[in-house]
Design a protein around this motif. Structure first.
Motif, mmCIF file in Angstrom:
data_model
loop_
_atom_site.group_PDB
_atom_site.id
_atom_site.type_symbol
_atom_site.label_atom_id
_atom_site.label_comp_id
_atom_site.label_asym_id
_atom_site.label_seq_id
_atom_site.Cartn_x
_atom_site.Cartn_y
_atom_site.Cartn_z
ATOM 1 N N ASN A 160 35.123 29.588 37.268
ATOM 2 C CA ASN A 160 34.300 30.888 37.176
ATOM 3 C C ASN A 160 35.116 32.231 36.883
ATOM 4 O O ASN A 160 34.455 33.342 36.747
ATOM 5 C CB ASN A 160 33.503 31.306 38.479
ATOM 6 N N VAL A 161 36.580 31.990 36.797
ATOM 7 C CA VAL A 161 37.053 33.219 36.442
ATOM 8 C C VAL A 161 37.459 33.106 34.859
ATOM 9 O O VAL A 161 37.894 32.150 34.260
ATOM 10 C CB VAL A 161 38.449 33.375 36.899
ATOM 11 N N LEU A 162 36.903 34.217 34.059
ATOM 12 C CA LEU A 162 37.232 34.231 32.674
ATOM 13 C C LEU A 162 38.541 34.655 32.239
ATOM 14 O O LEU A 162 39.264 34.150 31.213
ATOM 15 C CB LEU A 162 35.953 35.058 32.015
ATOM 16 N N ALA A 163 38.977 35.744 32.955
ATOM 17 C CA ALA A 163 40.325 36.163 32.391
ATOM 18 C C ALA A 163 40.868 37.460 33.762
ATOM 19 O O ALA A 163 40.047 37.456 34.669
ATOM 20 C CB ALA A 163 39.930 37.560 31.388
ATOM 21 N N LEU A 164 42.060 37.676 33.585
ATOM 22 C CA LEU A 164 42.524 38.367 34.579
ATOM 23 C C LEU A 164 43.397 39.493 33.847
ATOM 24 O O LEU A 164 44.119 39.290 32.928
ATOM 25 C CB LEU A 164 43.566 37.403 35.508
ATOM 26 N N THR A 165 43.526 40.396 34.745
ATOM 27 C CA THR A 165 44.792 41.534 34.688
ATOM 28 C C THR A 165 45.791 41.196 35.503
ATOM 29 O O THR A 165 45.466 40.978 36.714
ATOM 30 C CB THR A 165 44.388 42.961 34.660
ATOM 31 N N VAL A 166 47.086 40.940 35.048
ATOM 32 C CA VAL A 166 48.260 40.723 35.897
ATOM 33 C C VAL A 166 49.179 41.244 35.767
ATOM 34 O O VAL A 166 49.536 41.715 34.639
ATOM 35 C CB VAL A 166 48.423 39.203 35.831
ATOM 36 N N VAL A 167 49.999 41.978 36.789
ATOM 37 C CA VAL A 167 51.369 42.808 36.612
ATOM 38 C C VAL A 167 52.207 41.660 36.927
ATOM 39 O O VAL A 167 52.272 40.830 37.954
ATOM 40 C CB VAL A 167 51.232 43.743 37.703
ATOM 41 N N THR A 168 53.189 41.276 35.817
ATOM 42 C CA THR A 168 54.054 40.220 36.177
ATOM 43 C C THR A 168 55.234 40.681 36.831
ATOM 44 O O THR A 168 55.488 41.953 37.178
ATOM 45 C CB THR A 168 54.810 39.960 34.759
ATOM 46 N N PRO A 169 56.111 39.906 37.267
ATOM 47 C CA PRO A 169 57.348 40.406 38.119
ATOM 48 C C PRO A 169 58.220 41.492 37.386
ATOM 49 O O PRO A 169 59.005 42.410 38.263
ATOM 50 C CB PRO A 169 58.188 39.079 38.500
ATOM 51 N N GLU A 170 58.220 41.420 36.096
ATOM 52 C CA GLU A 170 58.875 42.725 35.439
ATOM 53 C C GLU A 170 58.250 43.967 35.437
ATOM 54 O O GLU A 170 58.519 44.946 34.823
ATOM 55 C CB GLU A 170 59.401 42.336 33.941
ATOM 56 N N GLY A 171 57.007 43.951 35.898
ATOM 57 C CA GLY A 171 56.196 45.182 35.883
ATOM 58 C C GLY A 171 55.348 45.403 34.709
ATOM 59 O O GLY A 171 55.066 46.252 34.333
ATOM 60 N N LYS A 172 55.261 44.151 33.980
ATOM 61 C CA LYS A 172 54.376 44.251 32.703
ATOM 62 C C LYS A 172 52.965 44.200 32.923
ATOM 63 O O LYS A 172 52.803 43.366 33.952
ATOM 64 C CB LYS A 172 54.868 43.409 31.501
ATOM 65 N N ILE A 173 52.038 44.460 32.253
ATOM 66 C CA ILE A 173 50.759 44.547 32.379
ATOM 67 C C ILE A 173 50.057 43.460 31.446
ATOM 68 O O ILE A 173 50.071 43.720 30.118
ATOM 69 C CB ILE A 173 49.828 45.759 32.497
ATOM 70 N N ILE A 174 49.574 42.192 32.013
ATOM 71 C CA ILE A 174 48.968 41.329 30.696
ATOM 72 C C ILE A 174 47.476 41.122 31.096
ATOM 73 O O ILE A 174 47.057 41.231 32.339
ATOM 74 C CB ILE A 174 49.912 40.082 30.500
ATOM 75 N N GLN A 175 46.896 40.623 29.877
ATOM 76 C CA GLN A 175 45.537 40.086 30.180
ATOM 77 C C GLN A 175 45.584 38.564 29.767
ATOM 78 O O GLN A 175 46.126 38.335 28.799
ATOM 79 C CB GLN A 175 44.488 40.596 28.875
ATOM 80 N N THR A 176 45.080 37.795 30.589
ATOM 81 C CA THR A 176 45.243 36.324 30.355
ATOM 82 C C THR A 176 44.095 35.853 29.482
ATOM 83 O O THR A 176 44.120 34.490 29.312
ATOM 84 C CB THR A 176 45.171 35.797 31.790
ATOM 85 N N GLY A 177 43.003 36.291 29.106
ATOM 86 C CA GLY A 177 41.991 35.999 28.449
ATOM 87 C C GLY A 177 40.967 36.851 27.906
ATOM 88 O O GLY A 177 41.410 38.354 27.803
ATOM 89 N N THR A 178 39.873 36.609 27.503
ATOM 90 C CA THR A 178 38.858 37.591 26.878
ATOM 91 C C THR A 178 37.497 37.168 27.651
ATOM 92 O O THR A 178 37.525 36.780 28.686
ATOM 93 C CB THR A 178 38.617 37.292 25.419
ATOM 94 N N ARG A 179 36.469 37.924 27.423
ATOM 95 C CA ARG A 179 35.020 37.645 27.766
ATOM 96 C C ARG A 179 34.433 36.479 27.317
ATOM 97 O O ARG A 179 33.327 36.133 27.584
ATOM 98 C CB ARG A 179 34.265 38.907 27.785
ATOM 99 N N ALA A 180 34.971 35.788 26.136
ATOM 100 C CA ALA A 180 34.330 34.770 25.581
ATOM 101 C C ALA A 180 34.354 33.601 26.628
ATOM 102 O O ALA A 180 35.312 33.443 27.576
ATOM 103 C CB ALA A 180 35.245 34.137 24.448
ATOM 104 N N ARG A 181 33.198 32.812 26.595
ATOM 105 C CA ARG A 181 33.004 31.756 27.681
ATOM 106 C C ARG A 181 33.934 30.655 27.545
ATOM 107 O O ARG A 181 34.102 29.967 28.456
ATOM 108 C CB ARG A 181 31.711 31.150 27.339
#
Lengths: 471, 471
Positions: free
Chosen positions: B173-194
């Protein structure tokens, strides 16, 4: 990008003699450097040219896969896993040479646990074969990409199909995998428990990894009870927008519809010719309802009301099993039917997926774009998921048509990404969509993928050159 | 293993002075070394002692998380993400010191896309809060671990709960995450597509990673239309086996039941006292049915027949919303009700999950084992998934009770693994189940997890000492 696909590769890397000897000792005649066999393994269902591997290894067991992988590691020979050969994004091409690892001989259904709604199969089992073999248990496996793909290949590309709106995709329906790692170790990624919080989700690390992280040799899947009742219908609409709007409202109301497929007027024409049907050549939805007898009737009633509210025509029902089969065979053959619209053509197939609220807008804008094209471009789609395909028909001998098709594809992807969608709903990245993936995910997310790749396959021997560039 | 939890940690690592200064400059009073605050962040709902972090940082945004993580990297300070503090496997303990990163202030529902059935929230949003905030849209988020956990924490442990039998778990039930990586970068892991086949499934790399690979700061979730009709019932059974058999048959028939929970006689006694109910003190199933009015009636009829075939008593219906709420509040409070069976006690909670066909055997064998124990051991479970919990009540001041509880837990895990199950269905590994994970997955699979960890967090700064040992 196009340059990658333009040459016929006929053996660029001389495989080390010691490697050849060791492989022949291991597999005997199942290791071959025959040109026709290599060429067969160096192409897929896409319009891209052949880029053949240097040899093909036909394997029969997980242990054999492990032995082959260890030899490849020792001699630094790339390995490209091969299932049914039905990819359409260049997954099997061998731009770095190496061997094709053909798993089609690993086609046994290993265990059917009907009482747990799970099956375990070898990776080379085909999806239709699986359903034939478990039919007598009253169960079925719903994931159905257009082609009769192998279960291993469907894992590798995170495939879905027409039933995903209700039964989801390979992402949700794989419980566990047997994987051979690049060092030739054999691991299990999970158990037969329906859910687990036991450490990193290795199953889903490999599902969708397109053969770049490990070789999937066995798969434990969820299967489902065949529905007590089942009915199917088609309904024609005056416009693309009214058909798509019907789907949007159906999904938003939470109707547990099993299938809802969009087929545009041009695709209907192709299907009518190919399958000898006489459907109205208009934008059309194909529906299927699963459930109890009364549940199916209720769902059908709700959806008919929604369709009527969007100027849909009368539902044409296919209630007899043979009629239903004919209808869905026609839908599944849409791709092959489309190819016959333009003799000698090949297809560039787009695969975007957007949030359902943006679907009508995305399909309509695409449709308008296609009107300006000289190429026939039928549209079909798993619209309940927000996913649709434009089948762009090109003459493979005319580079300008290829270029026009790629332009259309690029504009569709751009449109989908702007709508918070994805460049690929179910076909994967392969060699063809690497640049789109970078745009979609961003460099920092791609760096995370690359770090995982380097960690698990430090010599870059597993399907190199796919999904992203490493350097 | 026990030794890990025996000391009260009151600051082992002196945080570098420069780090303290930089953190204070960044967060002002939201960076604290106050002992009570540290101790609050160095314990969870488990019976393990406090192992406090060296400081606590309260963050309000993804950018702040990134800034903190970069400082931690520069100064090699471990970071332990903290949501609602409801873990029961030692996830928040700080055996390597470092800071606790408290995300509870990041509690905004960022976007509700009702038409797409998705919401995007900050990681500190609590599950009950989310449902309150989206109630007016006619939607709900079904995943409901016993505690009022944070959505970020639920991602991190791949949580589930009573609705998972129909609505699945955080994995699905998780479509996407915003994650801060150990280097301090901010990534999106996906989109709102199902659905998507766009490269490695980074969303599921982080879901279940227990804060060891990156800091989850935002989450896009699937939500569901509130069912048109809804009914709930309880049914008592003469034996544990007959209750569990009823569940097995319900699942195998494909009844789309929303919830089916097992509560043993001792748990019913606890619930009766705690919630002032007068349920028969027998093995009991709690049911809930979601769907259309006729669909719910039909499901209920089918399940009543199955229950009757297994000597179930008459269904007691809770049709009024307030009665239903009371019933499910009682089920959710089973853990706290159980604690009151033994004043001053703490609970060791087991969490195995097995294929449904083995469930009766697993619960019955466990029940027999518990008869030999001096400890009160109520059993509850999400039995539709094959998942159940034994709540083993111990006096935290008596090491022999702790030891007895761990012995029971180890035997339950051994039993579940022999039945192709998992040591944890929904609670995660934390510090407590590392050895069980090794047994379940094997060293080679664990090596793959370790390789991913080393690749993404080479300095081992994110929640070190959890899930597995790195050395």
């Amino acid at each position: 990008m196009t340059a990658l696909f333009n040459r016929t590769h006929a053996g660029q890397t001389a495989l080390p003699a010691q490697f050849q000897e060791a492989m022949s000792a291991l597999l005997e005649a199942r290791f071959t450097m025959s040109l026709p066999v290599r060429e067969h393994h160096g192409k897929d269902e896409s319009p891209f040219g052949i880029i053949a591997p240097d040899a093909v290894a036909f394997v029969n067991s997980t242990d054999e896969v492990a032995a082959v992988i260890r030899l490849c590691g020792q001699h630094r020979v790339p390995v490209i896993p091969f299932g049914a050969g039905t990819s359409i994004e260049g997954h099997f091409l061998a731009p770095h040479g190496g061997i094709s690892l053909d798993l089609s001989g690993m086609n046994a259904v290993i265990a059917v646990h009907a009482e747990d709604l799970t099956v375990t199969v070898q990776a080379g089992v085909l999806r239709k074969q699986l359903n034939e073999e478990i039919k007598h248990t009253g169960l079925f496996f719903p994931i159905d990409p257009g082609a009769d793909a192998s279960i291993g290949g469907m894992c590798a590309t995170r495939a879905s199909g027409t039933n995903a709106v209700r039964y989801q995709t390979m992402r949700e329906n794989v419980l566990a995998l047997t994987v051979v790692t690049p060092e030739g170790k054999i691991i299990q990624t999970g158990t037969r428990a329906r859910k687990s919080s036991a450490g990193y989700d290795l199953t889903r690390v490999y599902v969708g990894s397109e053969g770049t992280l490990g070789i999937i040799t066995e798969v434990t899947l969820r299967v489902f009870p065949q529905p007590e009742a089942l009915s199917a219908a088609v309904c024609a609409f005056p416009t693309v927008a009214s058909a798509v709007q019907t789907v949007i409202e159906t999904i938003q109301m939470g109707v547990p519809i099993a299938r809802v497929e969009f087929v545009d007027a041009l695709s209907i024409r192709a299907i009518n010719r190919h399958d000898k049907l006489d459907l109205a050549e208009m934008p059309t939805l194909f529906f299927e309802f699963h459930g109890s007898a009364s549940g199916v009737a209720e769902q059908a009633e709700t959806v008919q009301q929604i369709a009527a509210g969007n100027d849909g025509h009368r539902f044409e029902w296919a209630t007899h099993p043979e009629d239903r089969k004919k209808l869905w065979n026609a839908r599944h053959s849409a791709y092959f039917a489309a190819l016959q619209l333009k003799p000698g053509c090949k297809a560039v197939v787009t695969d975007v997926c957007v949030p359902i609220s943006r679907l009508a807008e995305c399909v309509t804008a695409t449709d308008a774009d296609l009107q300006a094209s000289s190429l026939p471009c039928p549209i079909v789609g798993h619209v309940g998921d927000g996913n649709f395909h434009v089948i762009i028909l090109i003459d493979p001998h005319k580079p300008e048509e290829r270029e026009e098709a790629e332009g259309i594809n690029a504009r569709i992807v751009e449109r989908a990404l702007a709508m918070e969608g994805t460049c690929t709903g179910e076909h994967g990245i392969g060699m063809h969509k690497k640049e789109f993936l970078r745009t979609e995910q961003g460099d920092d997310a791609l760096d995370v993928m690359r770090a995982i790749k380097r960690a698990l396959d430090p010599m870059n021997l597993l399907n190199p050159g796919k999904i992203f560039e490493l350097d």
